[in-house]
Design a protein around this motif. Structure first.
Motif, PDB file in Angstrom:
ATOM      1  N   LEU A   1       6.010  29.005  34.203  1.00 24.71           N
ATOM      2  CA  LEU A   1       6.153  29.263  35.465  1.00 24.71           C
ATOM      3  C   LEU A   1       5.537  28.092  36.488  1.00 24.71           C
ATOM      4  CD1 LEU A   1       4.302  32.885  35.446  1.00 24.71           C
ATOM      5  CD2 LEU A   1       6.786  32.222  35.305  1.00 24.71           C
TER       6      LEU A   1
ATOM      7  N   PRO B   1      13.264  40.728  38.859  1.00 23.30           N
ATOM      8  CA  PRO B   1      12.007  41.459  38.602  1.00 23.30           C
ATOM      9  C   PRO B   1      12.495  42.865  38.101  1.00 23.30           C
ATOM     10  CG  PRO B   1      12.327  41.422  41.171  1.00 23.30           C
ATOM     11  CD  PRO B   1      13.632  40.585  40.556  1.00 23.30           C
ATOM     12  N   VAL B   2      11.810  43.520  37.394  1.00 21.50           N
ATOM     13  CA  VAL B   2      11.971  44.612  36.634  1.00 21.50           C
ATOM     14  C   VAL B   2      10.961  45.706  37.310  1.00 21.50           C
ATOM     15  CG1 VAL B   2      13.487  43.800  34.980  1.00 21.50           C
ATOM     16  CG2 VAL B   2      10.994  44.178  34.622  1.00 21.50           C
ATOM     17  N   GLN B   3      11.231  47.104  37.391  1.00 21.28           N
ATOM     18  CA  GLN B   3      10.217  48.067  37.766  1.00 21.28           C
ATOM     19  C   GLN B   3       9.713  48.738  36.773  1.00 21.28           C
ATOM     20  OE1 GLN B   3       9.833  48.920  41.054  1.00 21.28           O
ATOM     21  NE2 GLN B   3      11.838  49.547  42.330  1.00 21.28           N
ATOM     22  N   GLY B   4      10.426  49.082  35.760  1.00 25.99           N
ATOM     23  CA  GLY B   4      10.009  50.233  34.863  1.00 25.99           C
ATOM     24  C   GLY B   4       8.363  49.676  34.050  1.00 25.99           C
ATOM     25  N   GLY B   5       7.762  50.799  33.743  1.00 26.87           N
ATOM     26  CA  GLY B   5       6.470  50.677  32.921  1.00 26.87           C
ATOM     27  C   GLY B   5       6.030  51.870  32.606  1.00 26.87           C
TER      28      GLY B   5
ATOM     29  N   ASN C   1       6.221  50.295  39.599  1.00 29.35           N
ATOM     30  CA  ASN C   1       7.135  49.979  40.792  1.00 29.35           C
ATOM     31  C   ASN C   1       6.500  48.540  41.332  1.00 29.35           C
ATOM     32  OD1 ASN C   1       4.882  50.516  43.290  1.00 29.35           O
ATOM     33  ND2 ASN C   1       4.653  52.277  41.614  1.00 29.35           N
ATOM     34  N   ILE C   2       7.090  47.890  42.022  1.00 27.17           N
ATOM     35  CA  ILE C   2       6.892  46.805  42.291  1.00 27.17           C
ATOM     36  C   ILE C   2       5.730  46.437  43.456  1.00 27.17           C
ATOM     37  CG2 ILE C   2       8.039  44.260  43.514  1.00 27.17           C
ATOM     38  CD1 ILE C   2      10.472  45.070  41.682  1.00 27.17           C
TER      39      ILE C   2
ATOM     40  N   TYR D   1       1.692  37.211  40.582  1.00 25.48           N
ATOM     41  CA  TYR D   1       2.837  38.092  40.435  1.00 25.48           C
ATOM     42  C   TYR D   1       3.819  37.709  41.683  1.00 25.48           C
ATOM     43  CZ  TYR D   1       6.231  41.752  40.276  1.00 25.48           C
ATOM     44  OH  TYR D   1       7.775  42.391  40.367  1.00 25.48           O
TER      45      TYR D   1
ATOM     46  N   GLU E   1      10.044  37.431  46.356  1.00 22.69           N
ATOM     47  CA  GLU E   1      10.761  38.573  46.993  1.00 22.69           C
ATOM     48  C   GLU E   1      11.115  39.657  46.401  1.00 22.69           C
ATOM     49  OE1 GLU E   1      15.316  37.562  48.879  1.00 22.69           O
ATOM     50  OE2 GLU E   1      14.365  36.049  47.783  1.00 22.69           O
ATOM     51  N   PRO E   2      10.608  40.818  46.826  1.00 20.89           N
ATOM     52  CA  PRO E   2      11.082  42.174  46.428  1.00 20.89           C
ATOM     53  C   PRO E   2      12.523  42.485  46.303  1.00 20.89           C
ATOM     54  CG  PRO E   2       9.804  42.413  48.327  1.00 20.89           C
ATOM     55  CD  PRO E   2      10.084  40.965  48.177  1.00 20.89           C
TER      56      PRO E   2
ATOM     57  N   ARG F   1       2.480  46.404  41.873  1.00 22.80           N
ATOM     58  CA  ARG F   1       2.352  44.964  41.324  1.00 22.80           C
ATOM     59  C   ARG F   1       1.835  44.331  42.118  1.00 22.80           C
ATOM     60  NH1 ARG F   1       4.486  46.482  36.322  1.00 22.80           N
ATOM     61  NH2 ARG F   1       6.734  47.208  36.120  1.00 22.80           N
TER      62      ARG F   1
ATOM     63  N   PRO G   1      16.584  40.098  43.967  1.00 20.70           N
ATOM     64  CA  PRO G   1      16.407  38.645  44.189  1.00 20.70           C
ATOM     65  C   PRO G   1      16.307  38.043  42.797  1.00 20.70           C
ATOM     66  CG  PRO G   1      14.357  39.772  44.300  1.00 20.70           C
ATOM     67  CD  PRO G   1      15.617  40.700  44.315  1.00 20.70           C
TER      68      PRO G   1
ATOM     69  N   LEU H   1       6.214  33.470  31.256  1.00 20.25           N
ATOM     70  CA  LEU H   1       6.695  34.426  31.300  1.00 20.25           C
ATOM     71  C   LEU H   1       7.500  34.824  29.951  1.00 20.25           C
ATOM     72  CD1 LEU H   1       7.718  37.244  32.815  1.00 20.25           C
ATOM     73  CD2 LEU H   1       9.613  35.831  33.599  1.00 20.25           C
TER      74      LEU H   1
ATOM     75  N   TYR I   1       0.806  41.336  33.426  1.00 22.23           N
ATOM     76  CA  TYR I   1       1.952  42.088  34.030  1.00 22.23           C
ATOM     77  C   TYR I   1       2.851  42.429  32.727  1.00 22.23           C
ATOM     78  CZ  TYR I   1       6.859  41.795  35.424  1.00 22.23           C
ATOM     79  OH  TYR I   1       8.151  42.195  35.498  1.00 22.23           O
ATOM     80  N   GLY I   2       3.451  43.665  33.054  1.00 23.06           N
ATOM     81  CA  GLY I   2       4.439  44.206  32.126  1.00 23.06           C
ATOM     82  C   GLY I   2       5.436  45.028  32.649  1.00 23.06           C
ATOM     83  N   GLY I   3       6.532  44.605  32.576  1.00 20.45           N
ATOM     84  CA  GLY I   3       7.830  45.484  33.256  1.00 20.45           C
ATOM     85  C   GLY I   3       8.863  45.661  32.178  1.00 20.45           C
TER      86      GLY I   3
ATOM     87  N   ARG J   1      15.020  34.862  40.398  1.00 23.96           N
ATOM     88  CA  ARG J   1      14.341  33.586  40.006  1.00 23.96           C
ATOM     89  C   ARG J   1      15.382  32.728  39.116  1.00 23.96           C
ATOM     90  NH1 ARG J   1       9.124  32.632  41.757  1.00 23.96           N
ATOM     91  NH2 ARG J   1      10.266  30.117  41.328  1.00 23.96           N
TER      92      ARG J   1
ATOM     93  N   LYS K   1      12.143  26.431  32.357  1.00 26.52           N
ATOM     94  CA  LYS K   1      11.119  26.304  33.374  1.00 26.52           C
ATOM     95  C   LYS K   1      11.663  26.534  34.639  1.00 26.52           C
ATOM     96  CE  LYS K   1       7.714  22.640  34.174  1.00 26.52           C
ATOM     97  NZ  LYS K   1       7.198  21.575  33.843  1.00 26.52           N
ATOM     98  N   TYR K   2      10.508  27.457  35.254  1.00 23.73           N
ATOM     99  CA  TYR K   2      10.988  27.790  36.754  1.00 23.73           C
ATOM    100  C   TYR K   2      11.016  26.494  37.491  1.00 23.73           C
ATOM    101  CZ  TYR K   2      10.082  32.862  37.250  1.00 23.73           C
ATOM    102  OH  TYR K   2      10.257  34.152  37.347  1.00 23.73           O
TER     103      TYR K   2
ATOM    104  N   GLU L   1       3.855  34.865  43.067  1.00 20.61           N
ATOM    105  CA  GLU L   1       4.710  33.627  42.680  1.00 20.61           C
ATOM    106  C   GLU L   1       5.802  33.706  41.842  1.00 20.61           C
ATOM    107  OE1 GLU L   1       1.406  33.207  44.710  1.00 20.61           O
ATOM    108  OE2 GLU L   1       0.898  33.500  42.526  1.00 20.61           O
ATOM    109  N   LEU L   2       5.376  34.622  40.945  1.00 21.47           N
ATOM    110  CA  LEU L   2       6.419  34.925  39.838  1.00 21.47           C
ATOM    111  C   LEU L   2       7.816  35.432  40.550  1.00 21.47           C
ATOM    112  CD1 LEU L   2       7.012  35.270  36.800  1.00 21.47           C
ATOM    113  CD2 LEU L   2       6.071  37.433  36.712  1.00 21.47           C
ATOM    114  N   PHE L   3       7.503  36.701  41.486  1.00 28.50           N
ATOM    115  CA  PHE L   3       8.524  37.160  41.917  1.00 28.50           C
ATOM    116  C   PHE L   3       8.461  37.174  43.615  1.00 28.50           C
ATOM    117  CE2 PHE L   3       9.270  38.969  37.637  1.00 28.50           C
ATOM    118  CZ  PHE L   3      10.414  38.601  37.535  1.00 28.50           C
TER     119      PHE L   3
ATOM    120  N   GLN M   1       9.199  42.277  29.924  1.00 35.57           N
ATOM    121  CA  GLN M   1       8.735  40.979  30.616  1.00 35.57           C
ATOM    122  C   GLN M   1       7.182  41.245  30.440  1.00 35.57           C
ATOM    123  OE1 GLN M   1       9.997  40.050  34.368  1.00 35.57           O
ATOM    124  NE2 GLN M   1      11.913  40.388  33.904  1.00 35.57           N
TER     125      GLN M   1
END
Lengths: 321, 81
Positions: free
Chosen positions: A321, B77-81, A215-216, A256, A262-263, A219, B50, A306, A235-237, B52, B58-59, A258-260, A244
Motif C-alpha cells: 500500500l 472495494p468489497v462489501q461482504g463480511g 458495509n463500507i 481504510y 472513494e466509496p 468500515r 471505484p 493488502l 480489515y476483512g472483506g 484502485r 504496488k499501489y 487510504e486503501l479505498f 481481502q
C-alpha cells in the motif's frame, strides 16, 4: 496419556517423575519442587507404579510413550517450560503448549495474548471464525459488537450459531459458545450496531479491532475511530469466492480511507453476491492470525499490505500500500 | 508497442469473465487510459465502482505511464463480511 502441571502439582506424590532432558536443559531450566529421576537415554527404566515423563516442551515425551507403548505413563503437557511457569506464577499455561513451543510465541507471547483485548465489529461470517480462533488462542478479552439476531440464512457461514438460536441476539449466543471454549476469557457482548455516537467507547481500550462488518460506511467509521484512538484495525472483506485482508493504522501506516478513498455508489453484500461459508471462514481466520501476530509482535505481517485470497483457484497475492 | 498483463479481482473479474488479460498498447499508454479501456470492456458493469490501481504489486497514483512487461491490477472495494 498427558497430565497438566496443575494436575501434577496436586498429585505429585502418586508418581515417579522421570526427566528425559539433556544435562544442558536441566541446568538451564531447573524444575524446582519436583523430585525427579534423570534419564540418560537408552530404554525407559521399568519402574513400578505410575510415571510422568518430562521433556522441555512436552512433545518428545508424548512420542516416547506412544513409540514404546508405555503403560501407566503420562507426559507432562507443555513440559518443563509449562511446569516452571506454573511454579513461578501459579498459572497453568499448558493448554497452549502447542503454540508456546513456537519460538516466536513462547510463554512471553502467550502472556501477551492472555492480557490482550480484541474488539470485533460484526459477528457474522468473518466475526464468528475470528472470535473462535482468538478465544482458542488464549486472547484474554473479546468485545463483540453486533445488534443483529440469528437468522436461518446465517447458519451456513456463522458456525457459532445453530437452529435453536434463531431470533436470539448474535452476541449473546456467541458469548455462550465462546465461554465453552475458554471459560476464563472475558467476553463482553454489546447488542448495538457500531455507529458515530457509540463506536469510540467500544474500541478505545482494545489492543486491536477486527473489522468484520458487511458495509463500507461502517468500515470508514471504524477506520476513523481506529486512527483517533491509535488502535490498529484488521480489515476483512468478501466478494463471492474472494476475500481481502489488510492490517491498517499501525503507527501511522495506511488506513481504510487510504486503501479505498472513494466509496462505491452501490455494492454487493453477501446477500446480494452470494458466498460459500468456507470463504469467510478462511478470511476470518487470517484476520485472527494477523491479530495474534500484531499482539505478540511477530513479523512479517500484513501491515501496509493488502492480501487477496481467491478460493476458486487458491491464489493469493499481496499488494504494497 | 508494449505488452501489459492485467490482473482482475472481484467485480472486475466477474464483469470481464476472466482472471488475467494479456494486452498490447501503444508506447506512452497510461494507467488511466488502461482503466478506461477496462471499463469499456465491462459494458457498464463497473459503473459506480471505484478502482484502485496496483502496478507491479504496488499501489500507485492513477496517472502513471505504463512500461513494457508491467503487471497492472484493478482493485475494487468489497462489501461482504
Amino acid at each position: 496419556m498427558i497430565i497438566t502441571p496443575k494436575e501434577l502439582h496436586d498429585r505429585k506424590g502418586e508418581f515417579t517423575i522421570v526427566d528425559v532432558r539433556s544435562e544442558k536443559q536441566i541446568n538451564e531450566f531447573p524444575m524446582d519442587d519436583l523430585e525427579t529421576i534423570i534419564f540418560n537415554g537408552g530404554s525407559i527404566p521399568n519402574m513400578k507404579g505410575s510415571k510422568v515423563l518430562v521433556c522441555q516442551f512436552g512433545i518428545v515425551t508424548e512420542g516416547m510413550i506412544l513409540e514404546n507403548k508405555l503403560d501407566d505413563t503420562f507426559s507432562l503437557l507443555g513440559g518443563a517450560q509449562a511446569w516452571i511457569e506454573f511454579q513461578s506464577k501459579n498459572e497453568d499455561l499448558s493448554r497452549w503448549s502447542r503454540q508456546t513451543i513456537l519460538p516466536e510465541v513462547g510463554m512471553d507471547g502467550q502472556k501477551k495474548l492472555l492480557n490482550a483485548t480484541v474488539a470485533i465489529v460484526g459477528m457474522g461470517g468473518l466475526g464468528c471464525p475470528a472470535a473462535q480462533s482468538l478465544i482458542a488462542a488464549g486472547v484474554g478479552k473479546l468485545i463483540l459488537i453486533d445488534g443483529d439476531i440469528v437468522e436461518l440464512s446465517n447458519l451456513h457461514r456463522q458456525p457459532l450459531y445453530g437452529v435453536n438460536d434463531l431470533n436470539r441476539l448474535k452476541v449473546e449466543v456467541a458469548k455462550e459458545r465462546l465461554e465453552q471454549l475458554n471459560n476464563k476469557a472475558v467476553i463482553v457482548p454489546i447488542d448495538k450496531y457500531f455507529n458515530e455516537e457509540n463506536g469510540m467507547s467500544f474500541i478505545q481500550d482494545a489492543n486491536v479491532i477486527i473489522d468484520a462488518t458487511d458495509n463500507i460506511q461502517a468500515r470508514q467509521l471504524i477506520d476513523r475511530f481506529s486512527k483517533d484512538a491509535n488502535v490498529p484495525m484488521i480489515y476483512g472483506g468478501l466478494f463471492r469466492y474472494e476475500g481481502q485482508v489488510a492490517v491498517l493504522n499501525v503507527n501511522g501506516s495506511p488506513g481504510y480511507c487510504e486503501l479505498f478513498p472513494e466509496p462505491p455508489s452501490g455494492g454487493d453484500s453477501c446477500a446480494d453476491a452470494g458466498v460459500l461459508g468456507m470463504v469467510p471462514g478462511i478470511l476470518g481466520n487470517i484476520q485472527a492470525l494477523e491479530a495474534v501476530k500484531l499482539i505478540i509482535g511477530i513479523t512479517p505481517n500484513l501491515v501496509g499490505k493488502l492480501l487477496f485470497y481467491d478460493g476458486m483457484n487458491h491464489i493469493t497475492q499481496t499488494i504494497e500500500l | 508497442m508494449i505488452k501489459i498483463k492485467v490482473k482482475c479481482f472481484s467485480q472486475v473479474k466477474y464483469a470481464l469473465g476472466i482472471d488475467n488479460l494479456n494486452l498490447e498498447f501503444e508506447s506512452g499508454t497510461s494507467t488511466s487510459q488502461l482503466e478506461k479501456f477496462i471499463r469499456r470492456k465491462a459494458n457498464g458493469e463497473l459503473d459506480g465502482i471505484p478502482l484502485r490501481i496496483a502496478l507491479n504489486q504496488k499501489y500507485i497514483p492513477d496517472e502513471t505511464e505504463l512500461q513494457d512487461g508491467d503487471e497492472v491490477a484493478f482493485i475494487p472495494p468489497v462489501q461482504g463480511g
